[in-house]
Design a protein around this motif. Structure first.
Motif, PDB file in Angstrom:
ATOM      1  N   ASP A   7       0.823  -1.207   0.000  1.00 55.49           N
ATOM      2  CA  ASP A   7       0.000   0.000   0.000  1.00 55.49           C
ATOM      3  C   ASP A   7       0.861   1.263   0.000  1.00 55.49           C
ATOM      4  O   ASP A   7       0.506   2.267  -0.613  1.00 55.49           O
ATOM      5  N   VAL A   8       1.971   1.196   0.697  1.00 56.91           N
ATOM      6  CA  VAL A   8       2.908   2.327   0.757  1.00 56.91           C
ATOM      7  C   VAL A   8       4.324   1.793   0.588  1.00 56.91           C
ATOM      8  O   VAL A   8       4.692   0.792   1.219  1.00 56.91           O
ATOM      9  N   ILE A   9       5.106   2.456  -0.266  1.00 56.34           N
ATOM     10  CA  ILE A   9       6.533   2.150  -0.420  1.00 56.34           C
ATOM     11  C   ILE A   9       7.314   3.400  -0.034  1.00 56.34           C
ATOM     12  O   ILE A   9       7.063   4.488  -0.560  1.00 56.34           O
ATOM     13  N   ILE A  10       8.240   3.243   0.903  1.00 58.54           N
ATOM     14  CA  ILE A  10       9.080   4.350   1.376  1.00 58.54           C
ATOM     15  C   ILE A  10      10.528   4.053   0.995  1.00 58.54           C
ATOM     16  O   ILE A  10      11.078   3.037   1.416  1.00 58.54           O
ATOM     17  N   VAL A  11      11.116   4.934   0.205  1.00 57.73           N
ATOM     18  CA  VAL A  11      12.507   4.742  -0.215  1.00 57.73           C
ATOM     19  C   VAL A  11      13.382   5.660   0.629  1.00 57.73           C
ATOM     20  O   VAL A  11      13.432   6.871   0.423  1.00 57.73           O
ATOM     21  N   ASP A  12      14.066   5.057   1.591  1.00 56.57           N
ATOM     22  CA  ASP A  12      14.951   5.786   2.508  1.00 56.57           C
ATOM     23  C   ASP A  12      16.384   5.451   2.092  1.00 56.57           C
ATOM     24  O   ASP A  12      17.041   4.610   2.693  1.00 56.57           O
ATOM     25  N   SER A  13      16.843   6.121   1.040  1.00 58.84           N
ATOM     26  CA  SER A  13      18.124   5.744   0.421  1.00 58.84           C
ATOM     27  C   SER A  13      19.197   6.788   0.683  1.00 58.84           C
ATOM     28  O   SER A  13      18.917   7.891   1.171  1.00 58.84           O
ATOM     29  N   THR A  14      20.421   6.446   0.307  1.00 60.32           N
ATOM     30  CA  THR A  14      21.520   7.402   0.298  1.00 60.32           C
ATOM     31  C   THR A  14      21.382   8.268  -0.954  1.00 60.32           C
ATOM     32  O   THR A  14      20.428   8.140  -1.714  1.00 60.32           O
TER      33      THR A  14
END
Length: 286
Positions: free
Chosen positions: A150-157
């Protein structure tokens, strides 16, 4: 006492006094340093670039987690790409209605060291029964996974080194395929004042994929250069146009206590400066 000089920008940067180095060494993928600083608390850097600091991490993690989850309203399955320090996991786990949290990060050693030396970031969230932690390349994971979210969170460098693939057209397309109807994708996108080309590149990739794409902002002192941009891609264009009353109701119902996020900030964050709107080719009334 030594200094830690960030190397992200040529000719401009920030320096931290290192009161105590807690860990420094190479993982399989990158150079990792975790140290103590009197003003910012414990600080973590990868390949010479500061990623997070205890003093202000709540701003970044609350805005990247609560904006999409509360905008969605019925998020049950959440995917975090990256997020090895555990801060994003901590905020997502505060949502009682979320039934499963999948976290895919490429660097197992990073997760291990952050659990040991940055325990305030995760605050026990790695023990959450809803968590499925995978040490896997984020791009490879979204290309191959059959599950939908439902939700995708991209916590990237930043888009250098291991994080570069998480800014590609292929990655955004794969994320779009992994979203349920009404799903939302958000992603860290740098500080527009210094990294406007990043924001422009993401805008091009998102524009053909989502019925509603935009950016929102929050100022995080650790990320120098002014406000930081977060990319927003929604399968339902109404998700960004919720009323203040609806957001207030959802936020109150969640029972979550925050230090930065609130429904007024949520709505205001989508108002972008003119130079950013011009760069991404959007009118000021969008």
């Amino acid at each position: 006492m030594s200094d830690y000089q960030e190397t992200l920008y040529e000719g401009y940067g920030q320096r931290f006094a290192v009161d105590r180095m807690l860990y420094e060494g190479r993982t399989e993928h990158q150079h990792l340093a975790i140290f103590e600083n009197a003003r910012m608390g414990r600080v973590m850097a990868l390949d010479g670039v500061v990623q997070t600091a205890e003093a202000d991490e709540f701003i970044y993690h609350e805005m990247l987690a609560h904006v999409p989850i509360l905008a969605h309203g019925l998020a049950r399955r959440v995917l975090i790409i990256g997020g090895g320090d555990g801060g994003m996991l901590r905020e997502v786990a505060k949502h009682r209605d979320v039934e499963s949290i999948t976290m895919a990060g490429i660097d197992g050693k990073l997760v291990e060291m952050c659990r040991e030396f940055l325990p305030e970031h995760s605050r026990g969230a790695f023990e959450d029964a809803r968590l499925n932690l995978l040490i896997d390349d984020g791009l490879r994971f979204v290309l191959s996974v059959e599950e939908k979210f439902d939700v995708i969170i991209v916590d990237s460098t930043d888009p250098v080194g291991p994080g570069a693939a998480l800014f590609s057209q292929e990655f955004y397309q794969a994320c779009r395929r992994c979203l349920n109807d009404g799903g939302i994708l958000v992603a860290q996108n740098g500080t527009p004042f210094l990294q406007l080309n990043e924001v422009q590149a993401t805008a091009k990739r998102m524009s053909g994929l989502f019925p509603d794409w935009h950016f929102y902002q929050a100022a995080v002192p650790t990320y120098i250069g002014g406000a930081m941009a977060f990319a927003w891609g929604a399968c339902d264009s109404e998700s960004r146009k919720l009323s203040l009353g609806t957001l207030c109701q959802r936020f109150a119902g969640s029972g979550i206590v925050t230090r930065y996020y609130n429904p007024h900030v949520h709505l205001a964050a989508f108002a972008l400066p003119q130079y950013v709107l011009q760069a991404i080719g959007k009118p000021s009334n969008d």
